[in-house]
Write an enzyme that holds these catalytic residues in place. Structure first.
Site, short mmCIF file in Angstrom:
data_model
loop_
_atom_site.label_atom_id
_atom_site.label_comp_id
_atom_site.label_asym_id
_atom_site.label_seq_id
_atom_site.Cartn_x
_atom_site.Cartn_y
_atom_site.Cartn_z
N GLU A 166 -23.50 -70.44 24.31
CA GLU A 166 -24.80 -70.25 24.14
C GLU A 166 -25.43 -69.04 23.94
O GLU A 166 -25.33 -68.08 24.89
CB GLU A 166 -25.43 -70.80 25.50
CG GLU A 166 -25.25 -72.14 25.87
CD GLU A 166 -26.14 -72.57 26.78
OE1 GLU A 166 -26.93 -73.71 26.49
OE2 GLU A 166 -26.33 -72.15 28.12
N GLY A 172 -33.83 -70.65 24.48
CA GLY A 172 -35.53 -70.71 24.76
C GLY A 172 -36.31 -69.83 23.69
O GLY A 172 -37.52 -69.68 24.22
N SER A 212 -31.94 -73.32 21.85
CA SER A 212 -33.17 -73.90 20.76
C SER A 212 -32.60 -75.03 19.93
O SER A 212 -33.08 -75.26 18.91
CB SER A 212 -33.56 -72.79 20.05
OG SER A 212 -34.19 -71.83 20.77
P1 PGA Z 1 -33.01 -74.19 25.06
O1 PGA Z 1 -31.75 -73.70 26.49
O2 PGA Z 1 -32.48 -75.47 24.61
O3 PGA Z 1 -34.13 -74.09 26.01
O4 PGA Z 1 -32.88 -73.04 24.22
C1 PGA Z 1 -30.56 -74.21 26.34
C2 PGA Z 1 -29.91 -73.75 27.55
O5 PGA Z 1 -30.28 -72.56 28.34
O6 PGA Z 1 -28.80 -74.40 28.40
#
Ligand code: PGA
Length: 249
Positions: A166, A172, A212
């Protein structure tokens, strides 16, 4: 064959009733899914045992656990407690835990070990911040996160671990990694697993992409040979969007 997994990380969202509705909706759509990916949801701790009663095809995950098995650790939740609520997967080392709670690779190694003792499957998160990517340190950072967090596990232990890459700058933010950026890092992680363990383990380990990921971009991310699914934050809070991501596989 590696397991494909799409896991929803609800983070600190939903009150109990909303969480139960969301779990019910995901379970219903899971039964009609077109993909062979395993679907996991990771609600807040407070919802786990209720949600467990509502799901059968969908698997239950937690967002964190204590490194300790029991004792005087106010506010902590042990891997054994999670197991007793029906939890199968536990997210360990999410970037929000690393940054807001200063969790480091050594501590995360203890959490991984503790969760394996209870028979949980850790989803161990790694990933660089933007500055590390821009200064070319991304591979060193991920190498450190994986070699300290997972190094020294036995073949039986590592075979229970799922890895989630990630990139912190993509979480996010709407700034999803390109399919090439994801593939490059996933390939690097697989090579690193071959170095730390062996080739067979590297080939069998499921490596998820997170950051995202949405219905509109999931298909091209999952089309990469080393991307074995996703860890989904925001888009896992709507059952239709979450299952559209699953069905993009
Ligand atoms: P997101 O978060 O899909 O909202 O970017 C992913 C995560 O933090 O596991």
């Amino acid at each position: 064959m590696r397991k494909k997994i799409v896991a929803g990380n609800w983070k600190m969202n939903t009150l109990l009733k909303e969480g139960m509705e969301l779990a019910r909706a995901v379970e219903k759509l899971e039964k009609e899914k077109k993909s062979d990916a395993i679907v996991v949801i990771a609600p807040p701790f407070t919802h786990l045992s209720k949600v467990n009663e509502l799901i059968s095809s969908v698997r239950l995950g937690a967002q964190d656990c204590s490194m300790h098995p029991s004792g005087a650790y106010t506010g902590e939740v042990s891997p054994g407690m999670l197991k007793s609520c029906g939890v199968e997967y536990v997210i360990i080392g999410h970037s929000e835990r690393r940054s807001y709670h200063r969790e480091n690779n050594r501590l995360l190694h203890e959490k991984v070990k503790g969760s394996l003792v209870e028979g949980l499957k850790p989803i161990y998160c790694c990933g660089e911040v933007l500055e590390e990517r821009e200064s070319g340190k991304l591979y060193d950072v991920v190498r450190e996160q994986l070699s300290v967090g997972l190094g020294g596990l036995s073949p039986e232990e590592i075979s229970q671990v799922v890895i989630a890459y990630e990139p912190v700058w993509a979480i996010g933010t709407g700034a999803v990694a390109t399919p090439d950026q994801a593939q490059e890092m996933h390939k690097f992680i697989r090579e690193l697993l071959a170095e730390l363990f062996d080739r067979g383990i590297a080939e069998r380990t499921t490596i998820l992409y997170g950051g995202s990921c949405k219905p509109s971009n999931a298909g091209e991310l999952f089309a990469n040979p080393d991307v074995d699914g996703g860890l989904i934050g925001g888009a896992s809070l709507k059952a239709e969007d979450f299952m559209a991501i699953v069905n993009a596989y």
